[in-house]
Design a protein around this motif. Structure first.
Motif, mmCIF file in Angstrom:
data_model
loop_
_atom_site.group_PDB
_atom_site.id
_atom_site.type_symbol
_atom_site.label_atom_id
_atom_site.label_comp_id
_atom_site.label_asym_id
_atom_site.label_seq_id
_atom_site.Cartn_x
_atom_site.Cartn_y
_atom_site.Cartn_z
ATOM 1 N N THR A 136 0.829 -1.206 0.000
ATOM 2 C CA THR A 136 0.000 0.000 0.000
ATOM 3 C C THR A 136 0.864 1.258 0.000
ATOM 4 O O THR A 136 0.559 2.233 -0.706
ATOM 5 C CB THR A 136 -0.928 0.001 1.230
ATOM 6 N N GLU A 137 1.930 1.255 0.785
ATOM 7 C CA GLU A 137 2.826 2.414 0.812
ATOM 8 C C GLU A 137 3.492 2.616 -0.541
ATOM 9 O O GLU A 137 3.598 3.752 -1.030
ATOM 10 C CB GLU A 137 3.882 2.232 1.899
ATOM 11 N N ALA A 138 3.935 1.515 -1.149
ATOM 12 C CA ALA A 138 4.582 1.621 -2.463
ATOM 13 C C ALA A 138 3.593 2.113 -3.513
ATOM 14 O O ALA A 138 3.933 2.966 -4.348
ATOM 15 C CB ALA A 138 5.155 0.265 -2.871
ATOM 16 N N GLU A 139 2.365 1.596 -3.475
ATOM 17 C CA GLU A 139 1.353 2.028 -4.436
ATOM 18 C C GLU A 139 1.031 3.506 -4.235
ATOM 19 O O GLU A 139 0.836 4.250 -5.194
ATOM 20 C CB GLU A 139 0.091 1.173 -4.249
ATOM 21 N N GLY A 140 0.990 3.934 -2.969
ATOM 22 C CA GLY A 140 0.694 5.324 -2.687
ATOM 23 C C GLY A 140 1.770 6.271 -3.209
ATOM 24 O O GLY A 140 1.473 7.348 -3.733
ATOM 25 N N LYS A 141 3.030 5.851 -3.080
ATOM 26 C CA LYS A 141 4.129 6.691 -3.572
ATOM 27 C C LYS A 141 4.074 6.850 -5.088
ATOM 28 O O LYS A 141 4.440 7.886 -5.627
ATOM 29 C CB LYS A 141 5.468 6.092 -3.150
ATOM 30 N N ILE A 142 3.636 5.804 -5.758
ATOM 31 C CA ILE A 142 3.540 5.863 -7.215
ATOM 32 C C ILE A 142 2.305 6.634 -7.647
ATOM 33 O O ILE A 142 2.353 7.439 -8.586
ATOM 34 C CB ILE A 142 3.498 4.438 -7.808
ATOM 35 N N SER A 143 1.203 6.400 -6.961
ATOM 36 C CA SER A 143 -0.089 6.884 -7.438
ATOM 37 C C SER A 143 -0.515 8.225 -6.858
ATOM 38 O O SER A 143 -1.076 9.055 -7.568
ATOM 39 C CB SER A 143 -1.159 5.835 -7.123
ATOM 40 N N ASN A 144 -0.251 8.466 -5.582
ATOM 41 C CA ASN A 144 -0.798 9.657 -4.927
ATOM 42 C C ASN A 144 -0.070 10.933 -5.335
ATOM 43 O O ASN A 144 1.148 10.950 -5.483
ATOM 44 C CB ASN A 144 -0.731 9.502 -3.410
ATOM 45 N N ALA A 145 -0.856 11.961 -5.489
ATOM 46 C CA ALA A 145 -0.279 13.267 -5.829
ATOM 47 C C ALA A 145 0.283 13.934 -4.583
ATOM 48 O O ALA A 145 -0.251 13.782 -3.483
ATOM 49 C CB ALA A 145 -1.352 14.154 -6.450
ATOM 50 N N ASP A 146 1.390 14.673 -4.773
ATOM 51 C CA ASP A 146 1.963 15.483 -3.700
ATOM 52 C C ASP A 146 1.252 16.830 -3.741
ATOM 53 O O ASP A 146 1.569 17.691 -4.571
ATOM 54 C CB ASP A 146 3.471 15.643 -3.920
ATOM 55 N N ILE A 147 0.274 17.016 -2.879
ATOM 56 C CA ILE A 147 -0.585 18.199 -2.946
ATOM 57 C C ILE A 147 0.215 19.490 -2.766
ATOM 58 O O ILE A 147 -0.028 20.491 -3.458
ATOM 59 C CB ILE A 147 -1.707 18.114 -1.893
ATOM 60 N N ALA A 148 1.179 19.465 -1.849
ATOM 61 C CA ALA A 148 1.985 20.673 -1.634
ATOM 62 C C ALA A 148 2.775 21.028 -2.893
ATOM 63 O O ALA A 148 2.837 22.194 -3.310
ATOM 64 C CB ALA A 148 2.928 20.452 -0.456
ATOM 65 N N TYR A 149 3.380 20.000 -3.508
ATOM 66 C CA TYR A 149 4.149 20.224 -4.741
ATOM 67 C C TYR A 149 3.245 20.712 -5.870
ATOM 68 O O TYR A 149 3.580 21.647 -6.599
ATOM 69 C CB TYR A 149 4.856 18.930 -5.131
ATOM 70 N N GLU A 150 2.062 20.069 -6.003
ATOM 71 C CA GLU A 150 1.151 20.466 -7.083
ATOM 72 C C GLU A 150 0.602 21.869 -6.842
ATOM 73 O O GLU A 150 0.399 22.633 -7.793
ATOM 74 C CB GLU A 150 -0.003 19.455 -7.191
ATOM 75 N N SER A 151 0.385 22.240 -5.593
ATOM 76 C CA SER A 151 -0.088 23.599 -5.297
ATOM 77 C C SER A 151 0.962 24.628 -5.677
ATOM 78 O O SER A 151 0.641 25.711 -6.194
ATOM 79 C CB SER A 151 -0.432 23.719 -3.807
ATOM 80 N N SER A 152 2.234 24.290 -5.418
ATOM 81 C CA SER A 152 3.319 25.179 -5.803
ATOM 82 C C SER A 152 3.388 25.319 -7.321
ATOM 83 O O SER A 152 3.564 26.422 -7.857
ATOM 84 C CB SER A 152 4.645 24.636 -5.264
ATOM 85 N N ARG A 153 3.217 24.202 -8.018
ATOM 86 C CA ARG A 153 3.200 24.242 -9.485
ATOM 87 C C ARG A 153 2.026 25.074 -9.991
ATOM 88 O O ARG A 153 2.158 25.826 -10.978
ATOM 89 C CB ARG A 153 3.081 22.827 -10.055
ATOM 90 N N MET A 154 0.889 24.948 -9.320
ATOM 91 C CA MET A 154 -0.287 25.699 -9.733
ATOM 92 C C MET A 154 -0.044 27.205 -9.617
ATOM 93 O O MET A 154 -0.376 27.981 -10.532
ATOM 94 C CB MET A 154 -1.486 25.292 -8.880
ATOM 95 N N ALA A 155 0.542 27.626 -8.514
ATOM 96 C CA ALA A 155 0.816 29.054 -8.326
ATOM 97 C C ALA A 155 1.763 29.568 -9.404
ATOM 98 O O ALA A 155 1.564 30.661 -9.970
ATOM 99 C CB ALA A 155 1.410 29.282 -6.944
#
Length: 294
Positions: free
Chosen positions: A256-275
């Motif tokens: 589950t941890e490995a799948e999460g690292k591959i699949s889950n978005a890094d919200i903080a990183y994506e928010s920075s990209r959005m700005a």
């Protein structure tokens, strides 16, 4: 006639930047909304394949855990029933006035006829305990999981432990009219069931070769050994299932941890990209408006 072509290079660059950044913003918004870094194959083809493989592993582990949970429920019910049988034979430690079947059999102040009368309620209690140890309508210690005379893979219940390993759970029929002393008991009681032996007066007064009270006591002790053995085997199976559950829990956590690292978005990183993308889009739009005004 001379023809002149004029190209507004800054505007074209600004439009290209705006279109690219708009695409990035849409992708970032989708990741933030879904919480998934991979929402389609184009996001990360290799990662998508690996993620789906891991998700299949997670589903398999969950199915194995559900099967083992059923095994635990079944064995807990059977263990509770066997514990009741042991109390009925040995007496209830929590109730000093209840000495159980043995208390009556070894009471020197009562006759065989009196022993029979006193033991009748215990036969009823014993059979009630056997019949109430149920799981999905099966009598767990009443023969429904008993091994056949020739052991077969179809005996009892079989559960998947993972890794291609299975556990076969069988429990002897401990019904009072079925369970008998084995060859370690006096020969005179080996053909008697527990129900027979608890009818002390009848057993000890049938013919010249009738069992003595000592034979009856030895026969019941032998039956107690069989019940204790059944309890021990069941306890061993419970330990096997518990160990398998721990291994599956550990494996599930890792996958589950490995799948999460591959699949889950890094919200903080994506928010920075959005700005950053929104700033670039605004600058591109300002450049387009400026070039058109001048």
């Amino acid at each position: 006639m001379t023809i002149w072509f004029s190209t507004n290079i800054p505007e074209m660059r600004a439009i290209s930047t705006f279109n690219r950044v708009s695409t990035d913003i849409s992708e970032i918004q989708r990741r933030i909304t879904t919480g998934q870094r991979i929402n389609s194959g184009k996001d990360d083809p290799g990662g998508l394949i690996l993620r789906e493989t891991m998700r299949a592993d997670i589903k398999q582990i969950n199915a194995q855990q559900a099967s083992l949970n059923q095994a635990e429920f079944l064995m807990d019910a059977a263990s509770g029933g066997i514990s009741q049988l042991l109390k009925i034979i040995n007496g209830d430690p929590a109730n000093t006035s209840d000495n159980g079947i043995f208390g009556i059999l070894y009471d020197t102040s009562t006759s065989d006829a009196q022993k029979t009368d006193l033991l009748k309620p215990y036969i009823t209690l014993y059979d009630a305990a056997v019949n109430s140890a149920l799981y999905n309508g099966q009598k767990l210690i009443g023969g429904d999981l008993a091994p056949s005379s020739t052991p077969s893979p179809n005996d009892g219940k079989t559960y998947q432990l993972g890794g291609g390993t299975t556990l076969q759970v069988t429990i002897a029929d401990l019904s009072s009219d079925i369970i008998k002393p084995d060859t370690n008991a006096p020969s005179s009681v080996q053909n008697k069931t527990l129900a027979d032996l608890l009818d002390v007066e009848s057993v000890t007064t049938t013919g010249t070769s009738a069992p003595t009270l000592a034979d009856v006591q030895a026969g019941v002790r032998n039956i107690l050994d069989q019940i204790t053995t059944a309890s021990g085997l069941l306890g061993n199976n419970q330990n096997v299932v518990a160990q398998a559950q721990r291994l599956l829990d550990s494996r599930l956590t890792s996958v589950t941890e490995a799948e999460g690292k591959i699949s889950n978005a890094d919200i903080a990183y994506e928010s920075s990209r959005m700005a950053r993308a929104e700033l670039l889009a605004q600058n591109a739009m300002n450049s387009i408006m400026y070039s058109r005004n001048y």
